[in-house]
Design an enzyme around this catalytic site. Structure first.
Site, PDB file in Angstrom:
ATOM      1  N   ARG A 114      14.455   1.650 -13.255  1.00 27.05           N
ATOM      2  CA  ARG A 114      13.602   0.672 -12.577  1.00 27.05           C
ATOM      3  C   ARG A 114      14.367  -0.601 -12.216  1.00 27.05           C
ATOM      4  O   ARG A 114      14.024  -1.293 -11.265  1.00 27.05           O
ATOM      5  CB  ARG A 114      12.407   0.315 -13.461  1.00 27.05           C
ATOM      6  CG  ARG A 114      11.506   1.486 -13.806  1.00 27.05           C
ATOM      7  CD  ARG A 114      10.396   1.045 -14.749  1.00 27.05           C
ATOM      8  NE  ARG A 114       9.554   2.142 -15.187  1.00 27.05           N
ATOM      9  CZ  ARG A 114       9.772   2.856 -16.275  1.00 27.05           C
ATOM     10  NH1 ARG A 114      10.828   2.611 -17.025  1.00 27.05           N
ATOM     11  NH2 ARG A 114       8.947   3.824 -16.623  1.00 27.05           N
ATOM     12  N   THR A 150       5.511   7.858  -9.879  1.00 28.61           N
ATOM     13  CA  THR A 150       4.418   7.769 -10.848  1.00 28.61           C
ATOM     14  C   THR A 150       3.366   6.828 -10.268  1.00 28.61           C
ATOM     15  O   THR A 150       3.698   5.755  -9.780  1.00 28.61           O
ATOM     16  CB  THR A 150       4.898   7.225 -12.209  1.00 28.61           C
ATOM     17  OG1 THR A 150       5.480   5.936 -12.017  1.00 28.61           O
ATOM     18  CG2 THR A 150       5.937   8.149 -12.826  1.00 28.61           C
ATOM     19  N   HIS A 170       9.103  -2.928 -20.059  1.00 32.57           N
ATOM     20  CA  HIS A 170       8.554  -1.727 -19.430  1.00 32.57           C
ATOM     21  C   HIS A 170       9.746  -0.916 -18.933  1.00 32.57           C
ATOM     22  O   HIS A 170      10.242  -1.118 -17.833  1.00 32.57           O
ATOM     23  CB  HIS A 170       7.635  -2.113 -18.268  1.00 32.57           C
ATOM     24  CG  HIS A 170       7.155  -0.928 -17.468  1.00 32.57           C
ATOM     25  ND1 HIS A 170       6.512   0.145 -18.034  1.00 32.57           N
ATOM     26  CD2 HIS A 170       7.239  -0.653 -16.138  1.00 32.57           C
ATOM     27  CE1 HIS A 170       6.207   1.017 -17.096  1.00 32.57           C
ATOM     28  NE2 HIS A 170       6.639   0.563 -15.942  1.00 32.57           N
ATOM     29  N   LEU A 181       0.828  -1.205   0.000  1.00 33.78           N
ATOM     30  CA  LEU A 181       0.000   0.000   0.000  1.00 33.78           C
ATOM     31  C   LEU A 181       0.864   1.257   0.000  1.00 33.78           C
ATOM     32  O   LEU A 181       0.651   2.179   0.792  1.00 33.78           O
ATOM     33  CB  LEU A 181      -0.942  -0.009   1.207  1.00 33.78           C
ATOM     34  CG  LEU A 181      -2.273  -0.762   1.062  1.00 33.78           C
ATOM     35  CD1 LEU A 181      -3.101  -0.182  -0.068  1.00 33.78           C
ATOM     36  CD2 LEU A 181      -2.081  -2.246   0.881  1.00 33.78           C
ATOM     37  N   ASN A 240      13.243  -6.272  -4.943  1.00 32.97           N
ATOM     38  CA  ASN A 240      11.899  -6.729  -5.288  1.00 32.97           C
ATOM     39  C   ASN A 240      11.861  -8.202  -5.674  1.00 32.97           C
ATOM     40  O   ASN A 240      10.810  -8.835  -5.610  1.00 32.97           O
ATOM     41  CB  ASN A 240      11.310  -5.852  -6.399  1.00 32.97           C
ATOM     42  CG  ASN A 240      10.855  -4.507  -5.873  1.00 32.97           C
ATOM     43  OD1 ASN A 240      10.827  -4.280  -4.661  1.00 32.97           O
ATOM     44  ND2 ASN A 240      10.519  -3.601  -6.767  1.00 32.97           N
TER      45      ASN A 240
END
Length: 310
Positions: free
Chosen positions: A89, A228, A175, A9, A96
């Site tokens: 990224r 973003t 991406h 979140l 991650n």
């Protein structure tokens, strides 16, 4: 009765929670975050809006992975913190990598049925890692280059001063900096660019310039705003809606790759989705330049995967 879970979140997960309420598709939304106070605070904040006439009455609660056992969709937005001074990224990959393995392991213990929508970056590598856990591959979907596609269409439309929805175009690959605008397939309401320019007396579009800025414009947002979240949330809610309503929509999405002999990776291609998840990835015909760019994107993603696994 339909149920959505959101794992993570932060700014993106919170924005998805805000936007998804307006779809009126879920009677319950379960929030999971490693910081319990964040998920409970978001639940409380969003519940407070439900006294307004334009907000649906939905059960929004903080919980844990056990509460996702009967979820229809699970959005994974969990991530290590981003550095607003560096928009690469792939720098998020190692942290991650560990997060997605942990998230997917706990999800897989309680369900094998939910559609998993992965937003966490670098999304292509993260989708690959998500598939290393025992979970149905066709149910793991990365948002891929859907956001670049929207940007691509918008930039083309701005040049011609038309509605972006009249532009038929998409982006494939990674991406990120190896996103590939597929110029060979671009149409303006069915017309080739050459035909449209001749008929509308429009100036010739600068393809090389637009290709160079498709990813850069997202960095403009990142460096100016610090993150973003608005556009990627719209991509996510649009994907949720089309799957939930079984509309059999095609979008450029990321999943495990088998096409063009570029195997054991993950990159974005035009993908048909329905209520069961991924139906088919389309190995579209590319021109020589586009094919070379896709191979470079694949190698870049593979290198990110290898680096993260060390």
């Amino acid at each position: 009765m339909s149920k959505l879970g959101i794992v993570g979140l932060g700014r993106v997960g919170s924005q998805v929670l805000t936007d998804v309420q307006y779809l009126n598709l879920f009677s319950e939304i379960m929030l999971v975050d490693d910081k319990d106070e964040i998920s409970s605070g978001e639940a409380l904040d969003h519940n407070h809006s439900q006294g307004l006439f334009n907000t649906a009455h939905i059960k929004i609660k903080a919980g844990d992975y056990q509460d996702l056992a009967d979820a229809d969709f699970i959005v994974v937005a969990a991530s290590v913190p981003t550095d607003k001074n560096d928009g690469d990224r792939t720098l998020l990959a190692q942290g991650n990598h560990d997060i997605i393995k942990n998230v997917m392991s706990q999800v897989a213990e309680v369900t094998q049925e939910a559609i998993i929508i992965v937003i966490s970056n670098p999304v292509d590598s993260i989708v690959y890692f998500a598939n290393q856990v025992n979970y149905p591959t066709h149910k793991i979907i990365g948002t891929g280059t859907s956001l670049e596609t929207s940007r691509f269409k918008t930039i083309i439309a701005h040049h011609y001063q038309i509605d972006p929805k009249n532009v038929e175009a998409f982006v494939i690959g990674e991406h990120g900096q190896h996103a590939i605008p597929v110029w060979s397939k671009v149409r303006i309401h069915g017309m080739s660019l050459t035909e449209y320019e001749a008929l509308s007396n429009s100036p010739e579009i600068d393809k090389a310039h637009i290709t160079s800025i498709v990813n850069e414009v997202s960095m403009d947002v990142f460096y100016q705003k610090g993150w973003t979240n608005a556009a990627i949330s719209k991509v996510t809610t649009s994907l949720i809606q089309t799957i939930a309503l079984n509309q059999r929509t095609m979008m450029p999405l990321t999943s495990i790759s088998k096409e063009y002999d570029l195997t054991d990776g993950a990159f974005s291609l035009p993908t048909l989705v329905d209520r069961s998840g991924i139906v088919q990835r389309f190995a579209i015909t590319l021109d020589d330049q586009e094919m070379q760019q896709l191979k470079e994107a694949y190698e870049y993603i593979r290198e990110t995967i290898h680096t993260s696994e060390k």
